[in-house]
Design an enzyme around this catalytic site. Sequence first.
Site, PDB file in Angstrom:
ATOM      1  N   GLU A  78      -8.597  44.452  26.778  1.00 58.80           N
ATOM      2  CA  GLU A  78      -7.403  44.233  25.936  1.00 58.80           C
ATOM      3  C   GLU A  78      -7.051  42.748  25.896  1.00 58.80           C
ATOM      4  OE1 GLU A  78      -7.614  46.480  28.354  1.00 58.80           O
ATOM      5  OE2 GLU A  78      -6.794  48.413  27.689  1.00 58.80           O
TER       6      GLU A  78
ATOM      7  N   GLY B 147      -2.856  43.198  41.223  1.00 59.23           N
ATOM      8  CA  GLY B 147      -2.312  42.947  39.883  1.00 59.23           C
ATOM      9  C   GLY B 147      -0.851  43.364  39.763  1.00 59.23           C
ATOM     10  N   ARG B 148      -0.534  44.565  40.249  1.00 56.20           N
ATOM     11  CA  ARG B 148       0.844  45.065  40.075  1.00 56.20           C
ATOM     12  C   ARG B 148       1.816  44.460  41.078  1.00 56.20           C
ATOM     13  NH1 ARG B 148      -2.960  48.669  41.278  1.00 56.20           N
ATOM     14  NH2 ARG B 148      -2.923  49.731  43.300  1.00 56.20           N
TER      15      ARG B 148
ATOM     16  N   LYS C 277      -6.113  38.664  35.972  1.00 53.31           N
ATOM     17  CA  LYS C 277      -6.681  38.462  37.302  1.00 53.31           C
ATOM     18  C   LYS C 277      -8.203  38.338  37.206  1.00 53.31           C
ATOM     19  CE  LYS C 277      -6.843  40.659  41.828  1.00 53.31           C
ATOM     20  NZ  LYS C 277      -6.324  41.701  42.710  1.00 53.31           N
TER      21      LYS C 277
ATOM     22  N   HIS D 119      22.902  59.368  26.844  1.00 56.08           N
ATOM     23  CA  HIS D 119      22.905  60.006  25.522  1.00 56.08           C
ATOM     24  C   HIS D 119      21.515  60.492  25.131  1.00 56.08           C
ATOM     25  CE1 HIS D 119      27.087  58.909  24.660  1.00 56.08           C
ATOM     26  NE2 HIS D 119      26.811  57.900  25.476  1.00 56.08           N
TER      27      HIS D 119
ATOM     28  N   LYS E 201     -11.968  53.668  30.853  1.00 50.90           N
ATOM     29  CA  LYS E 201     -12.499  52.398  30.349  1.00 50.90           C
ATOM     30  C   LYS E 201     -13.994  52.534  30.084  1.00 50.90           C
ATOM     31  CE  LYS E 201      -9.580  49.303  33.139  1.00 50.90           C
ATOM     32  NZ  LYS E 201      -9.616  48.227  34.130  1.00 50.90           N
TER      33      LYS E 201
ATOM     34  N   GLU F 226       0.394  53.602  39.903  1.00 48.88           N
ATOM     35  CA  GLU F 226      -0.970  53.097  40.058  1.00 48.88           C
ATOM     36  C   GLU F 226      -1.287  52.930  41.548  1.00 48.88           C
ATOM     37  OE1 GLU F 226      -3.081  50.446  36.938  1.00 48.88           O
ATOM     38  OE2 GLU F 226      -2.667  49.059  38.560  1.00 48.88           O
TER      39      GLU F 226
HETATM   40  O1  F6P Z   1      -5.024  49.041  34.596  1.00 50.72           O
HETATM   41  C1  F6P Z   1      -5.895  48.542  35.530  1.00 50.72           C
HETATM   42  C2  F6P Z   1      -5.666  47.109  35.871  1.00 50.72           C
HETATM   43  O2  F6P Z   1      -6.730  46.701  36.661  1.00 50.72           O
HETATM   44  C3  F6P Z   1      -4.330  46.851  36.567  1.00 50.72           C
HETATM   45  O3  F6P Z   1      -4.363  47.139  37.901  1.00 50.72           O
HETATM   46  C4  F6P Z   1      -4.127  45.418  36.265  1.00 50.72           C
HETATM   47  O4  F6P Z   1      -2.809  45.043  36.496  1.00 50.72           O
HETATM   48  C5  F6P Z   1      -4.528  45.380  34.813  1.00 50.72           C
HETATM   49  O5  F6P Z   1      -5.616  46.278  34.730  1.00 50.72           O
HETATM   50  C6  F6P Z   1      -4.889  44.034  34.268  1.00 50.72           C
HETATM   51  O6  F6P Z   1      -5.967  43.438  34.917  1.00 50.72           O
HETATM   52  P1  F6P Z   1      -6.276  41.902  34.779  1.00 50.72           P
HETATM   53  O7  F6P Z   1      -5.119  41.129  35.284  1.00 50.72           O
HETATM   54  O8  F6P Z   1      -7.510  41.674  35.590  1.00 50.72           O
HETATM   55  O9  F6P Z   1      -6.522  41.606  33.318  1.00 50.72           O
END
Ligand code: F6P
Length: 554
Positions: free
Chosen positions: A219, A273-274, A213, A390, A518, A359
């Site tokens: 990451e 995002g979620r 987003k 199990h 972060k 979240e």
């Molecule tokens: O973990 C925090 C967060 O902002 C989530 O809400 C989101 O889904 C994820 O990081 C990834 O963010 P982006 O889509 O901006 O890379």
Amino acid sequence: MVIGKTLKKIDPTTLQIWKDLGQEAEKQTGQSLVEQFANDPDRVNRFSLDFKEMHIDYSKNRIDAAVMEGLFQLAAETKLQDGISKMFAGHEINETEGRAVLHVALRAPRSANMNIEGHNIMHDVHAVLDQMESFVDRLNDGWKGFSGKKITDVVNIGIGGSDLGPVMVVEALRPYQEEGRKVHFVSNIDGSHIAQTLKELDQETTLFIIASKTFTTIETMTNAHTARSWFLEKGEEADIRKHFVAVSTNIDAVESFGIDSNNAFEFWDWVGGRYSLSSAIGLSIMVAVGSHYFREMLDGMNAMDEHFRSAEMENNMPVILALLGIWYANFMDASSEAVLPYDQNLQYLATYLQQASMESNGKMIDRAGKPVTYQTGSILWGGAGTNSQHSFFQLLHQGTHLIPCDFIIAANPTHTLTHHHDLLVANVLAQCEALMRGKSEAVVKQELELAGLPPEKIEQLASFKVFDGNRPSTMIMIKKLTPFNLGMLIALYEHKIFVQGYIWNIFSFDQFGVELGKQLAKAIEPEIKEASKPDRHDGSTNSLLTKFKSWKEY
Ligand code: F6P
């Protein structure tokens, strides 16, 4: 911010009904669920619902008519309907980030009229859907990698909401996938994730979807740059456009990465995002199952959206699930809930819902900016049956925690091994029956006698084999795990989460709680490379950094 267009700020504990529900909770210890079924032959009809190919039986919960009435009154007195209307109207209900919350627009039909500040967004939504569809068509027919070969592998690089939804759906719809192309997911910054994925791939036939987003997430950007360097081992800079596409709200950053703007799929800040799997973030899903099934899933979501918007509270599936969750969390002292799909293809559902729910609702400050005095955001966990039987079911049956469970089962399998499916269904029904019925000491002793055990052995063993029962569960049965029904299931939980956050008087659509870690990681990273002894932290962090550096061999 438009006054009157944000969510109401009602502390639910100030309402008389909150106190009344507390008293109802005390009464519930009186009669067991088994007794309630015996005394009320209509119980199952009263506490079950049907909508399209979804049946929800919530009669095995520790509720009675008075409890449900109280919960509906709680919804009414907190003005839930007003909150729902404001979400669908595109009002700025994500107040802390100054945004509307309109993921429901992502699955609304082209002809719908959904507005943000007077602008009907349906044109934009469907333009991106059409762009996704034409991209998938080209990928199937015509799109070639830099050496002229067809794309055989697509890797979605994203994390959190830009990963978990697509991962869950691609797995759920595995039976609907087209043969021939594989979709992979890389999310973790741990290099093993991308290294192991790339090991099996070929630059000439691999395409990456960079899904983020913000297009700034450490990451995702680290993995994207690693993928880029890997690609450049064989390809040229100019070929990047044939092997990288992106999904983002940050189109400028996408272009600076070298991605052709025609292959940038937009979404908007009013999609959390979620809650984004029905946006262009679902591109990897569309690649896996094709646009037809993707659109069917959207139709299923839209059907549940409309049900949520229009059904009266007493027949509203997401509202009822949410109220049950509130009942257990706030009046019965349950701190967690389990989601147990009896479906191997739904094996990632609980992981996906963990982000969606925790979240969103893991918040301790209410909408008025004050600390809450009650439990919010239950701990959600779970796993696929029968495997979970199990592993952790022992605790569900004989442990000391009250854990309401959602069981999910499809009446029909997506395979032809019907004998397996009969056994699966028998197991899911047996589990919720066992949780509710339990097994008394008298029955245990009788069974042990029949098994021929001597009296002293029976005395010694009996109490360990007792199940106290009266443990609550809800059954969500769908006719089959089709894309449409999966869409309904996802939207069911999305709206359940909304209702809970709304009644808990918290903001469900921000996630400031993920920021601090972060920030600190950013500060620690350069220290890893410094020669000096770490001294900027607490004793433990300094010592761990020192230990790490002394062991580090790279
Ligand atoms: O973990 C925090 C967060 O902002 C989530 O809400 C989101 O889904 C994820 O990081 C990834 O963010 P982006 O889509 O901006 O890379």
